[in-house]
Scaffold this active site. Structure first.
Site, PDB file in Angstrom:
ATOM      1  N   ASP A 169       0.809  -1.227   0.000  1.00 49.49           N
ATOM      2  CA  ASP A 169       0.000   0.000   0.000  1.00 49.49           C
ATOM      3  C   ASP A 169       0.840   1.273   0.000  1.00 49.49           C
ATOM      4  OD1 ASP A 169       1.009  -0.091   2.563  1.00 49.49           O
ATOM      5  OD2 ASP A 169      -0.842   0.551   3.502  1.00 49.49           O
ATOM      6  N   TYR A 263      10.620   4.828   1.250  1.00 53.05           N
ATOM      7  CA  TYR A 263      11.509   3.845   1.855  1.00 53.05           C
ATOM      8  C   TYR A 263      12.953   3.973   1.371  1.00 53.05           C
ATOM      9  CZ  TYR A 263       7.883   1.383   4.378  1.00 53.05           C
ATOM     10  OH  TYR A 263       6.907   1.055   5.268  1.00 53.05           O
TER      11      TYR A 263
HETATM   12  C1  G6P Z   1       3.200   1.182   5.143  1.00 53.59           C
HETATM   13  C2  G6P Z   1       3.872   0.091   4.356  1.00 53.59           C
HETATM   14  C3  G6P Z   1       3.675  -1.242   5.009  1.00 53.59           C
HETATM   15  C4  G6P Z   1       4.068  -1.194   6.451  1.00 53.59           C
HETATM   16  C5  G6P Z   1       3.343  -0.081   7.167  1.00 53.59           C
HETATM   17  C6  G6P Z   1       3.871   0.060   8.576  1.00 53.59           C
HETATM   18  O1  G6P Z   1       1.828   1.119   5.036  1.00 53.59           O
HETATM   19  O2  G6P Z   1       3.411   0.024   3.039  1.00 53.59           O
HETATM   20  O3  G6P Z   1       4.450  -2.183   4.329  1.00 53.59           O
HETATM   21  O4  G6P Z   1       3.781  -2.407   7.079  1.00 53.59           O
HETATM   22  O5  G6P Z   1       3.561   1.112   6.502  1.00 53.59           O
HETATM   23  O6  G6P Z   1       3.089   0.963   9.267  1.00 53.59           O
HETATM   24  P1  G6P Z   1       3.192   1.086  10.847  1.00 53.59           P
HETATM   25  O7  G6P Z   1       2.184   2.107  11.171  1.00 53.59           O
HETATM   26  O8  G6P Z   1       2.897  -0.286  11.409  1.00 53.59           O
HETATM   27  O9  G6P Z   1       4.595   1.499  11.134  1.00 53.59           O
END
Ligand code: G6P
Length: 439
Positions: A169, A263
Site C-alpha cells: 500500500d 523507503y
Molecule cells: C506502510 C507500508 C507497510 C508497512 C506499514 C507500517 O503502510 O506500506 O508495508 O507495514 O507502513 O506501518 P506502521 O504504522 O505499522 O509502522
C-alpha cells in the site's frame, strides 16, 4: 458471489479492509467472510469491531472466525493475506538489534527486513499449500504480508504455480499524498514506476493525462510528500511517519530524475535515519503503545458495555487498495495498479527472475505488466544490489545456510561491514530461535 478469507484476521488492519469490501457489496457480493488467524484471542478482539462493521454495512453476511485452515479455506475464492509472524514483539527485535550496532532498524528494510523475511517465508508457503488443497482451483491470494519483496521472491521460487499476487500500500499511499498536494482525486492520477517493493521510483505522474511530474518534483524537493493543507486522515499521522514523508525532499533535491518511494531514505540516508532513531524506543513501541493499545482498549471497553465509537478504527487507503485489486482480478477490469511481478523483461536491463514492482493491468488471469524499458546506471546498480540481498536471504532459508544469510546481511546497503553484519546476524539468530528455519 464469493467466499473471502482474511488470513491474519487478528490484524488491526482487518476492520478497514472489511469496511472497504462491504461498501462494494453491490458489485463484489460475498456469501461468506472468514477471519482466519492462529491467534484466537487477538482475532476475537478484532472480530468485535468487524462484527460492528458487518452490522453497519451488510447485516445479512455470514461471518466466520476460525483458527482451522480447512474451515477457512474450503471453497474460498479470495484470500487476503496479511500475516505478521512474531507480532510486534519480534518487530521490536528487528528494529532494535541493528540499531544497537548503529544500523537502520526497520521492519522491512535492512537487517530487520531480512530477519522478518526468514520468519515469514515458510508460513506463507504453508498458507499457499492450504489454498491449493482446500480453496477453489480459481482462488486468488492477494498478499500484503511483509516483507513483501522477500515474500514475493520466496513464494515465486518455492510455489511458482501459486495464484498469488503480492501488493503493497505504500505507493498508493504516496499517490494519495500526491493527490492532496495537487488537490485532485487520487483515482485521476496515473503513474509510471519501477523498482522492487519498498525500493523504487515514480518516473512519471499524469493527472487526467497531463504530465505533472515536474510540478510534483519541485514541490517534493521543498516539502517532501507533505501536503500543505492535509486532511487529517490523509497521512500516517504519527511523528515518525511525518518524518518519513519529509525525508523524501532530501532525495528529490539531490537526484532530480524521479520521485522516490519514501523507503529509499533507509538506503540513501541511512546515517540520518539512525541519528534520528531512538534505539530504546522504536516504531514497534509506538505502534504497541499507540494503535494496538487504542484498539484493544476500545474493544475491552465495548465488551464491558461502555459507550465506544468503534467507527474510528476502520478506513483508509490500505483497505481500499486491496479491494480494488481483488475486484480487478474478479471481474477482469484491467485496472492499472502497481504490483509485484516476475520481471521477465518488464525492466529491460534487470534480471528476468527479479520480482519487480511496476504498473500492471490486472486481469482475471493475473497481472499484465507494463514494459518499462531500460533504467539508468545509478538505479540499476542500487536495485541489483538489493535484489541480490533478497535472493541470498531466500537461498539461506532454502539451503539452511548461515553463510548465505551472512552474505545477505553484508551486502545490504544499510550495513557498513562484514563484522557488523555478523554481529547483527548472530544476535538475530538467538532472538528468532522460535521462528527461523535452522541456518
Ligand atoms: C506502510 C507500508 C507497510 C508497512 C506499514 C507500517 O503502510 O506500506 O508495508 O507495514 O507502513 O506501518 P506502521 O504504522 O505499522 O509502522
Amino acid at each position: 458471489t464469493f467466499k473471502l478469507v482474511i488470513a491474519g484476521g487478528g490484524s488491526t488492519y482487518t476492520p478497514g479492509i472489511v469496511k472497504s469490501l462491504l461498501v462494494q457489496k453491490d458489485r463484489f457480493k460475498l456469501n461468506e467472510l472468514v477471519l482466519y488467524d492462529n491467534n484466537a484471542e487477538r482475532q476475537e478482539a478484532v472480530g468485535v469491531i468487524v462484527r460492528h462493521v458487518v452490522e453497519m454495512f451488510d447485516p445479512e453476511l455470514k461471518l466466520t472466525l476460525t483458527t482451522d485452515p480447512e474451515v477457512a479455506m474450503t471453497d474460498a475464492d479470495f484470500i487476503f493475506a496479511q500475516m505478521r509472524v512474531g507480532l510486534y514483539a519480534m518487530r521490536e527485535q528487528d528494529e532494535k538489534i541493528p540499531l544497537k550496532y548503529g544500523v537502520v532498524g526497520q521492519e522491512t528494510c535492512g537487517p530487520g527486513g531480512l530477519a522478518y523475511g526468514l520468519r515469514t517465508i515458510y508460513p506463507m508457503v504453508e498458507l499457499i499449500d492450504y489454498c491449493e488443497k482446500y480453496a477453489k482451483p480459481t482462488y486468488w491470494i492477494v498478499n500484503y504480508s511483509n516483507p513483501a519483496a522477500i515474500v514475493a521472491k520466496a513464494t515465486f521460487r518455492l510455489r511458482p504455480k501459486a495464484r498469488i499476487l503480492n501488493i503493497c500500500d505504500m505507493p498508493v499511499a504516496i499517490e494519495r499524498n500526491m493527490a492532496e498536494i495537487l488537490e485532485c482525486d487520487r483515482h485521476d492520477l496515473e503513474v509510471d514506476y519501477f523498482g522492487l517493493n519498498h525500493f523504487g521510483w515514480f518516473t512519471k505522474v499524469r493527472l487526467n493525462g497531463e504530465d505533472v511530474t515536474e510540478k510534483l518534483k519541485s514541490y517534493v524537493a521543498e516539502h517532501g510528500y507533505m501536503p500543505q493543507n492535509a486532511k487529517s486522515d490523509v497521512l500516517h499521522s504519527d511523528p515518525s511517519w511525518l518524518h518519513t514523508y519529509e525525508n523524501a525532499k532530501n532525495i528529490c533535491s539531490a537526484f532530480h530524475d524521479y520521485l522516490p518511494n519514501t523507503y529509499m531514505q533507509y538506503y540513501l540516508l541511512g546515517d540520518e535515519v539512525v541519528k534520528s532513531s531512538d534505539p530504546n524506543h522504536t516504531r514497534a513501541n509506538e505502534v504497541m503503545e499507540g494503535r494496538e493499545k487504542r484498539i484493544f482498549d476500545a474493544v475491552a471497553d465495548y465488551r464491558a458495555g461502555k459507550d465506544v465509537d468503534l467507527t474510528k478504527f476502520f478506513g483508509g487507503v490500505h483497505g481500499e487498495f486491496i479491494v480494488d485489486v481483488a475486484m480487478s482480478l474478479a471481474f477482469d477490469l484491467r485496472k492499472r495498479y502497481l504490483v509485484m511481478v516476475e520481471n521477465n523483461g518488464a525492466v529491460e536491463n534487470l534480471p528476468s527472475d527479479a520480482m519487480v514492482e511496476v504498473p500492471a493491468y490486472i486481469t482475471d488471469r493475473g497481472p499484465e505488466p507494463v514494459r518499462v524499458g531500460e533504467i539508468p546506471t545509478f538505479y540499476k546498480g542500487l536495485i541489483e544490489q538489493q535484489e541480490a540481498v533478497e535472493k541470498l536471504i531466500v537461498d539461506a532459508a532454502v539451503e539452511h545456510s548461515y553463510e548465505k544469510a551472512l552474505m545477505a546481511f553484508t551486502l545490504s546497503k544499510t550495513v557498513p561491514s562484514l563484522l557488523v553484519a555478523k554481529k547483527i546476524l548472530d544476535d538475530m539468530i538467538v532472538a528468532n530461535k522460535a521462528y527461523w528455519p535452522e541456518l
